[in-house]
Design a protein around this motif. Structure first.
Motif, PDB file in Angstrom:
ATOM      1  N   ALA A   1      -0.588  32.687  53.116  1.00 54.29           N
ATOM      2  CA  ALA A   1       0.566  32.079  52.469  1.00 54.29           C
ATOM      3  C   ALA A   1       1.754  31.869  53.401  1.00 54.29           C
ATOM      4  CB  ALA A   1       1.002  32.940  51.278  1.00 54.29           C
ATOM      5  N   ASP A   2       1.946  32.765  54.372  1.00 52.51           N
ATOM      6  CA  ASP A   2       3.126  32.701  55.231  1.00 52.51           C
ATOM      7  C   ASP A   2       2.795  31.928  56.505  1.00 52.51           C
ATOM      8  OD1 ASP A   2       5.447  33.032  56.605  1.00 52.51           O
ATOM      9  OD2 ASP A   2       5.530  35.210  56.421  1.00 52.51           O
ATOM     10  N   HIS A   3       3.199  30.662  56.554  1.00 51.51           N
ATOM     11  CA  HIS A   3       2.878  29.814  57.707  1.00 51.51           C
ATOM     12  C   HIS A   3       3.749  30.128  58.919  1.00 51.51           C
ATOM     13  CE1 HIS A   3       0.188  27.279  55.321  1.00 51.51           C
ATOM     14  NE2 HIS A   3       1.107  27.322  54.355  1.00 51.51           N
ATOM     15  N   THR A   4       4.796  30.930  58.754  1.00 53.80           N
ATOM     16  CA  THR A   4       5.655  31.292  59.882  1.00 53.80           C
ATOM     17  C   THR A   4       5.195  32.579  60.566  1.00 53.80           C
ATOM     18  OG1 THR A   4       7.172  32.590  58.483  1.00 53.80           O
ATOM     19  CG2 THR A   4       7.611  30.226  58.703  1.00 53.80           C
ATOM     20  N   LEU A   5       4.160  33.201  60.027  1.00 53.15           N
ATOM     21  CA  LEU A   5       3.693  34.480  60.556  1.00 53.15           C
ATOM     22  C   LEU A   5       3.074  34.304  61.932  1.00 53.15           C
ATOM     23  CD1 LEU A   5       3.485  37.460  59.574  1.00 53.15           C
ATOM     24  CD2 LEU A   5       1.174  36.929  58.815  1.00 53.15           C
ATOM     25  N   VAL A   6       3.478  35.170  62.881  1.00 49.44           N
ATOM     26  CA  VAL A   6       2.923  35.120  64.228  1.00 49.44           C
ATOM     27  C   VAL A   6       1.510  35.676  64.216  1.00 49.44           C
ATOM     28  CG1 VAL A   6       3.217  35.905  66.612  1.00 49.44           C
ATOM     29  CG2 VAL A   6       5.225  35.368  65.217  1.00 49.44           C
ATOM     30  N   HIS A   7       0.588  34.968  64.876  1.00 48.33           N
ATOM     31  CA  HIS A   7      -0.814  35.383  64.957  1.00 48.33           C
ATOM     32  C   HIS A   7      -1.417  35.608  63.563  1.00 48.33           C
ATOM     33  CE1 HIS A   7      -0.841  35.640  69.305  1.00 48.33           C
ATOM     34  NE2 HIS A   7       0.248  36.382  69.278  1.00 48.33           N
ATOM     35  N   ARG A   8      -1.369  34.571  62.761  1.00 50.53           N
ATOM     36  CA  ARG A   8      -1.894  34.663  61.396  1.00 50.53           C
ATOM     37  C   ARG A   8      -3.372  35.032  61.382  1.00 50.53           C
ATOM     38  NH1 ARG A   8      -1.038  29.176  58.788  1.00 50.53           N
ATOM     39  NH2 ARG A   8      -1.678  30.221  56.875  1.00 50.53           N
ATOM     40  N   GLY A   9      -4.121  34.544  62.369  1.00 48.43           N
ATOM     41  CA  GLY A   9      -5.554  34.847  62.428  1.00 48.43           C
ATOM     42  C   GLY A   9      -5.817  36.330  62.578  1.00 48.43           C
ATOM     43  N   LEU A  10      -5.073  36.983  63.460  1.00 48.92           N
ATOM     44  CA  LEU A  10      -5.228  38.424  63.647  1.00 48.92           C
ATOM     45  C   LEU A  10      -4.807  39.174  62.381  1.00 48.92           C
ATOM     46  CD1 LEU A  10      -3.927  39.022  67.291  1.00 48.92           C
ATOM     47  CD2 LEU A  10      -6.267  39.285  66.455  1.00 48.92           C
ATOM     48  N   PHE A  11      -3.735  38.707  61.762  1.00 46.69           N
ATOM     49  CA  PHE A  11      -3.253  39.348  60.533  1.00 46.69           C
ATOM     50  C   PHE A  11      -4.297  39.222  59.427  1.00 46.69           C
ATOM     51  CE2 PHE A  11       0.597  41.443  59.520  1.00 46.69           C
ATOM     52  CZ  PHE A  11       0.777  41.366  58.147  1.00 46.69           C
ATOM     53  N   PHE A  12      -4.912  38.040  59.318  1.00 45.86           N
ATOM     54  CA  PHE A  12      -5.966  37.838  58.329  1.00 45.86           C
ATOM     55  C   PHE A  12      -7.169  38.727  58.644  1.00 45.86           C
ATOM     56  CE2 PHE A  12      -9.807  35.800  56.751  1.00 45.86           C
ATOM     57  CZ  PHE A  12      -9.479  35.576  55.418  1.00 45.86           C
ATOM     58  N   GLY A  13      -7.497  38.859  59.940  1.00 45.11           N
ATOM     59  CA  GLY A  13      -8.608  39.718  60.341  1.00 45.11           C
ATOM     60  C   GLY A  13      -8.372  41.165  59.969  1.00 45.11           C
ATOM     61  N   LEU A  14      -7.129  41.619  60.134  1.00 43.26           N
ATOM     62  CA  LEU A  14      -6.795  42.991  59.745  1.00 43.26           C
ATOM     63  C   LEU A  14      -6.968  43.174  58.240  1.00 43.26           C
ATOM     64  CD1 LEU A  14      -5.673  45.788  60.425  1.00 43.26           C
ATOM     65  CD2 LEU A  14      -3.376  44.853  60.141  1.00 43.26           C
ATOM     66  N   GLY A  15      -6.518  42.179  57.462  1.00 36.40           N
ATOM     67  CA  GLY A  15      -6.692  42.254  56.020  1.00 36.40           C
ATOM     68  C   GLY A  15      -8.159  42.281  55.625  1.00 36.40           C
ATOM     69  N   ALA A  16      -8.961  41.448  56.294  1.00 32.07           N
ATOM     70  CA  ALA A  16     -10.393  41.412  55.998  1.00 32.07           C
ATOM     71  C   ALA A  16     -11.054  42.742  56.340  1.00 32.07           C
ATOM     72  CB  ALA A  16     -11.053  40.265  56.771  1.00 32.07           C
ATOM     73  N   LEU A  17     -10.665  43.327  57.485  1.00 27.39           N
ATOM     74  CA  LEU A  17     -11.248  44.605  57.902  1.00 27.39           C
ATOM     75  C   LEU A  17     -10.893  45.711  56.915  1.00 27.39           C
ATOM     76  CD1 LEU A  17     -12.848  46.149  60.068  1.00 27.39           C
ATOM     77  CD2 LEU A  17     -10.700  46.507  61.294  1.00 27.39           C
ATOM     78  N   ALA A  18      -9.640  45.739  56.458  1.00 24.82           N
ATOM     79  CA  ALA A  18      -9.227  46.742  55.484  1.00 24.82           C
ATOM     80  C   ALA A  18      -9.959  46.552  54.164  1.00 24.82           C
ATOM     81  CB  ALA A  18      -7.709  46.678  55.268  1.00 24.82           C
ATOM     82  N   THR A  19     -10.163  45.293  53.767  1.00 20.07           N
ATOM     83  CA  THR A  19     -10.896  45.010  52.529  1.00 20.07           C
ATOM     84  C   THR A  19     -12.330  45.514  52.624  1.00 20.07           C
ATOM     85  OG1 THR A  19      -9.545  43.040  52.133  1.00 20.07           O
ATOM     86  CG2 THR A  19     -11.635  43.181  50.953  1.00 20.07           C
ATOM     87  N   VAL A  20     -12.974  45.242  53.746  1.00 18.22           N
ATOM     88  CA  VAL A  20     -14.350  45.716  53.954  1.00 18.22           C
ATOM     89  C   VAL A  20     -14.398  47.239  53.938  1.00 18.22           C
ATOM     90  CG1 VAL A  20     -16.254  45.831  55.610  1.00 18.22           C
ATOM     91  CG2 VAL A  20     -15.085  43.663  55.199  1.00 18.22           C
TER      92      VAL A  20
END
Length: 199
Positions: A133-152
């Motif tokens: 959702a936040d297009h201004t976030l730095v390194h969104r891909g890494l942030f999404f990866g962290l979220g995915a890892l925590a979800t798993v």
């Protein structure tokens, strides 16, 4: 030297929200959060034979520290209300989970797994949502990866219950180390992004 009370509002950093935004957006703050996740994971893996009480105390303290870090970091995501709300919700969940674990440190293995698994699952989903959702976030891909890892991690802990303290210790320790390493990578990626000259 003290600053006069009437002069404080003139200082650009006197606004608490501005202070939180500056601190939360710092790569050093991100690195501190990473170490607050990584070190408990290492401690748990190094002493896998400790009692469930010790494990609960370490996990509870880690959740409380994570809650504080998450709350401050929530204010670094620009002015996007939805991403800030998601960050604050994660912080509140971490604090509540930490209090629950520390208040009843002699709880069962299943209860500890449930609390931590639910926290990782919900916080992972909210973190991934923030990255999308936040297009201004730095390194969104890494942030999404962290979220995915925590979800798993949350799904694994919830769907594959363990029936021994040693097995639970190794599982939780391993996930904390993985999450901590990922957060260290994110911290140094943030450092390189903030040091990159603009334009």
């Amino acid at each position: 030297m003290t600053v006069p009370f009437d002069a404080a509002p003139k200082h650009p950093q006197s606004d608490p929200e501005d202070v939180l935004r500056q601190v939360g957006g710092s790569w050093r703050w991100a690195l501190g959060f990473a170490l607050a996740t990584l070190i408990p994971g290492i401690l748990i893996l190094v002493w896998p034979d400790e009692t469930l009480h010790i494990l609960a105390v370490i996990i509870g303290l880690q959740l409380l520290v994570a809650g504080v870090f998450r709350f401050v970091t929530a204010f670094s995501h620009g002015n996007d209300g939805s991403s800030r709300l998601a960050g604050v919700l994660v912080a509140v969940l971490a604090l509540l989970a930490g209090v629950l674990v520390l208040r009843h440190p002699m709880q069962t293995i299943g209860a500890l797994s449930l609390i931590l698994g639910m926290f990782w699952l919900v916080s992972g989903v909210l973190t991934a949502y923030t990255a999308i959702a936040d297009h201004t976030l730095v390194h969104r891909g890494l942030f999404f990866g962290l979220g995915a890892l925590a979800t798993v991690a949350g799904i694994v802990v919830l769907c594959f219950p363990v029936d021994s303290a040693v097995a639970l210790t190794r599982l939780l320790g391993l996930w904390l180390v993985l999450l901590g390493v990922f957060e260290v990578v994110m911290a140094f990626a943030l450092r390189s992004a903030t040091r990159r000259p603009a334009g």
